[in-house]
Scaffold this motif. Structure first.
Motif, PDB file in Angstrom:
ATOM      1  N   PHE A  18      20.066 -42.072 -53.419  1.00  0.00           N
ATOM      2  CA  PHE A  18      19.741 -41.427 -52.144  1.00  0.00           C
ATOM      3  C   PHE A  18      18.911 -40.169 -52.365  1.00  0.00           C
ATOM      4  O   PHE A  18      17.881 -39.961 -51.702  1.00  0.00           O
ATOM      5  CB  PHE A  18      21.035 -41.070 -51.407  1.00  0.00           C
ATOM      6  CG  PHE A  18      20.836 -40.162 -50.234  1.00  0.00           C
ATOM      7  CD1 PHE A  18      20.330 -40.655 -49.036  1.00  0.00           C
ATOM      8  CD2 PHE A  18      21.130 -38.803 -50.330  1.00  0.00           C
ATOM      9  CE1 PHE A  18      20.138 -39.811 -47.951  1.00  0.00           C
ATOM     10  CE2 PHE A  18      20.934 -37.954 -49.253  1.00  0.00           C
ATOM     11  CZ  PHE A  18      20.435 -38.466 -48.062  1.00  0.00           C
TER      12      PHE A  18
ATOM     13  N   ALA B  61      11.736 -47.066 -49.190  1.00  0.00           N
ATOM     14  CA  ALA B  61      13.185 -47.062 -48.972  1.00  0.00           C
ATOM     15  C   ALA B  61      13.616 -48.269 -48.147  1.00  0.00           C
ATOM     16  O   ALA B  61      14.637 -48.898 -48.433  1.00  0.00           O
ATOM     17  CB  ALA B  61      13.599 -45.765 -48.291  1.00  0.00           C
ATOM     18  N   SER B  62      12.823 -48.604 -47.125  1.00  0.00           N
ATOM     19  CA  SER B  62      13.169 -49.746 -46.273  1.00  0.00           C
ATOM     20  C   SER B  62      13.126 -51.045 -47.054  1.00  0.00           C
ATOM     21  O   SER B  62      14.067 -51.859 -47.005  1.00  0.00           O
ATOM     22  CB  SER B  62      12.206 -49.817 -45.079  1.00  0.00           C
ATOM     23  OG  SER B  62      12.262 -48.637 -44.307  1.00  0.00           O
TER      24      SER B  62
ATOM     25  N   SER C  21      15.902 -51.207 -49.701  1.00  0.00           N
ATOM     26  CA  SER C  21      17.221 -51.392 -49.087  1.00  0.00           C
ATOM     27  C   SER C  21      17.423 -52.837 -48.640  1.00  0.00           C
ATOM     28  O   SER C  21      18.500 -53.420 -48.829  1.00  0.00           O
ATOM     29  CB  SER C  21      17.384 -50.447 -47.890  1.00  0.00           C
ATOM     30  OG  SER C  21      17.305 -49.100 -48.302  1.00  0.00           O
TER      31      SER C  21
ATOM     32  N   SER D 259      18.103 -54.987 -51.629  1.00  0.00           N
ATOM     33  CA  SER D 259      19.492 -54.850 -52.068  1.00  0.00           C
ATOM     34  C   SER D 259      20.430 -55.655 -51.176  1.00  0.00           C
ATOM     35  O   SER D 259      21.365 -56.303 -51.659  1.00  0.00           O
ATOM     36  CB  SER D 259      19.897 -53.370 -52.058  1.00  0.00           C
ATOM     37  OG  SER D 259      19.103 -52.626 -52.965  1.00  0.00           O
TER      38      SER D 259
END
Length: 484
Positions: free
Chosen positions: A69, A440-441, A444, A447
């Motif tokens: 993060f 980040a999008s 994520s 993941s």
């Protein structure tokens, strides 16, 4: 003063024009490419050591699940603060000239990197990283200068070189960051007894791009020529603004304002108000630039994750050296392809055809991922898998053709020459926003895809949706460039 592109280059199909390109002004052109290295060097430098840096300063209190993060926050801060300020710097460059803004940006980059290397708290890192992005409006200004030193016959050739500077800086930055971080531990015979290097283990890595940027400032100050004609000196602009304010306050008849100073005798060189730039062609060009950048930045986030993820979880299980070799091969081939092929392809097919093909090349890139994993599950890392990886590299190279095309569209979209910097600033602001949220999008969602049963294709659906949106946006681009 070079001319802004007025028409699409299918007009260059003519044999005589194709072989009658104006020679590039190599001295100034080389300086511009040299200055462009500063941004990717400083923005990508922290990638290798950011996780360990976050652990060292103790902001996570030993919780490994929070490291990602805070690392993501540091990466996004650069582009987020750049998004807030890049339009401002680009508009200022339309008034006072390109060179003063470039010198300010280079100074800010250098100072922020020295501060980052000396930071020992997370607040210090945040402030340094925010300063790095906020003072860096150079990328939009450099694109404006590129247009101003070229004409319609050699602009495509010039833009073919721009990705080389970005790729080189983006490759050298992580190499420097990884090789020179914690030098007292890595090179004990040289730095083991240097207390400063133990106290500030990441200063040396940060000092290299900071010093490079300082050298770039010196080169720009002494050798770079101003490309904006009739630009108003900064001191004169401030005085005129103060007089205008004083006249309004005292209700006297106003004296000539800064706009009068800038206008000269030619409205073509007069910077327009921001609201006059929010017209369809500027917004269409900027939106396509943002869409292309979203595809590219999402691929750059997902690709190494896919290669590193174990085969049984949907990836390839490659080790870091193998991933590095693939990315390095892509960087080298992409650079050579841009230099030697883009201008001729552009002359033959035109900007719209190449741009649409570029964004469409993302489709096979995405669909190859599950195919590679299926082959690896069945046969291991055999020659077929490596051939498919090679096809992905070719798709990535095709995708990057779109950047040079959209830069030409943005230059042509400017309502006049005096607003070229602000037009580039609007486009770069949208791109910086997407670059601050895109990685980040995408990471994520990747993941989520490998953690949640039944959602293995979720990341591919996401990427394909982004690609189809970009293809739809590309259809709004005209076959012939907008005319002034």
């Amino acid at each position: 003063m070079a001319r802004t592109v007025d028409e699409e280059t299918p007009l260059l199909h003519d044999h005589q024009q194709k072989h009658g390109r104006t020679p590039l002004p190599w001295r100034q052109f080389t300086i511009i490419l040299f200055l462009q290295l500063a941004e990717p060097l400083t923005s990508q430098l922290i990638s290798p050591f950011a996780p360990q840096l976050i652990r060292d300063i103790g902001v996570t209190n030993g919780d490994e699940t929070k490291v990602g993060f805070y690392v993501g926050l540091l990466h996004s801060l650069f582009f987020a603060t750049q998004a807030l300020t890049v339009l401002h710097w680009s508009r200022v460059s339309d008034h006072i000239g390109r060179k003063p803004v470039l010198l300010t940006g280079l100074f800010g980059l250098s100072l922020s990197m020295y501060c980052f290397g000396l930071s020992k708290t997370f607040i210090g890192l945040v402030l340094s990283r925010a300063l790095n992005g906020a003072l860096n409006g150079n990328i939009g200004v450099l694109k404006s200068m590129m247009v101003e030193i070229t004409d319609e016959t050699n602009l495509a050739q010039a833009y073919a070189y721009m990705p080389i500077a970005w790729s080189s800086g983006g490759t050298l930055g992580p190499l420097i960051g990884g090789f020179l971080s914690r030098p007292a531990d890595r090179f004990p015979n040289v730095f083991g007894n240097v207390e400063f290097m133990r106290e500030y283990p990441y200063f040396l890595a940060c000092a290299i791009p900071a010093t490079f940027t300082a050298i770039a400032w010196i080169v720009a100050f002494f050798f770079l020529k101003e490309t904006l004609p009739n630009s108003v000196p900064f001191r004169e602009l401030i005085v005129s603004k103060f007089r205008q304010w004083s006249n309004k306050k005292s209700l006297k008849s106003p004296e000539p304002s800064s706009e009068t100073l800038i206008t000269n005798e030619n409205d073509e060189n007069k910077p327009l108000p921001l609201r006059s730039l929010l017209i369809p062609r500027v917004l269409i060009a900027a939106a396509n630039y943002a869409a292309l950048s979203t595809i590219e930045i999402s691929f750059r986030a997902v690709q190494p994750l896919f290669y590193a993820t174990p085969i049984e979880l949907g990836g390839l299980g490659l080790d870091p050296p193998q991933i590095g070799n693939i990315l390095a091969t892509y960087g080298i081939l992409n650079g050579l392809f841009q230099i030697f092929c883009f201008a001729d392809l552009h002359d033959r097919f035109g900007s719209k055809a190449i741009f649409t093909f570029a964004v469409s090349s993302g489709i096979p890139f995405v669909l190859i991922c599950p195919l590679i994993n299926a082959l690896a599950r069945e046969y291991g890392l055999n020659w077929a898998v490596w051939c498919m990886i090679g096809v992905q590299v070719l798709c990535s190279m095709s995708l990057n053709l779109g950047y040079s095309c959209i830069f030409i569209y943005i230059a042509a979209a400017s309502p006049n020459r005096g607003s070229l910097g602000a037009t580039n600033g609007i486009a770069q602001m949208l791109v910086s926003i997407m670059r601050s949220i895109g990685p980040a999008s995408a990471a994520s969602i990747f993941s989520l895809s490998i953690k949640t049963p039944g959602h293995a294709w979720f990341v591919y659906y996401f990427l394909l949706a982004v690609i189809f949106i970009a293809i739809g946006a590309s259809l709004l681009l005209p076959r012939k460039m907008w005319k002034k």
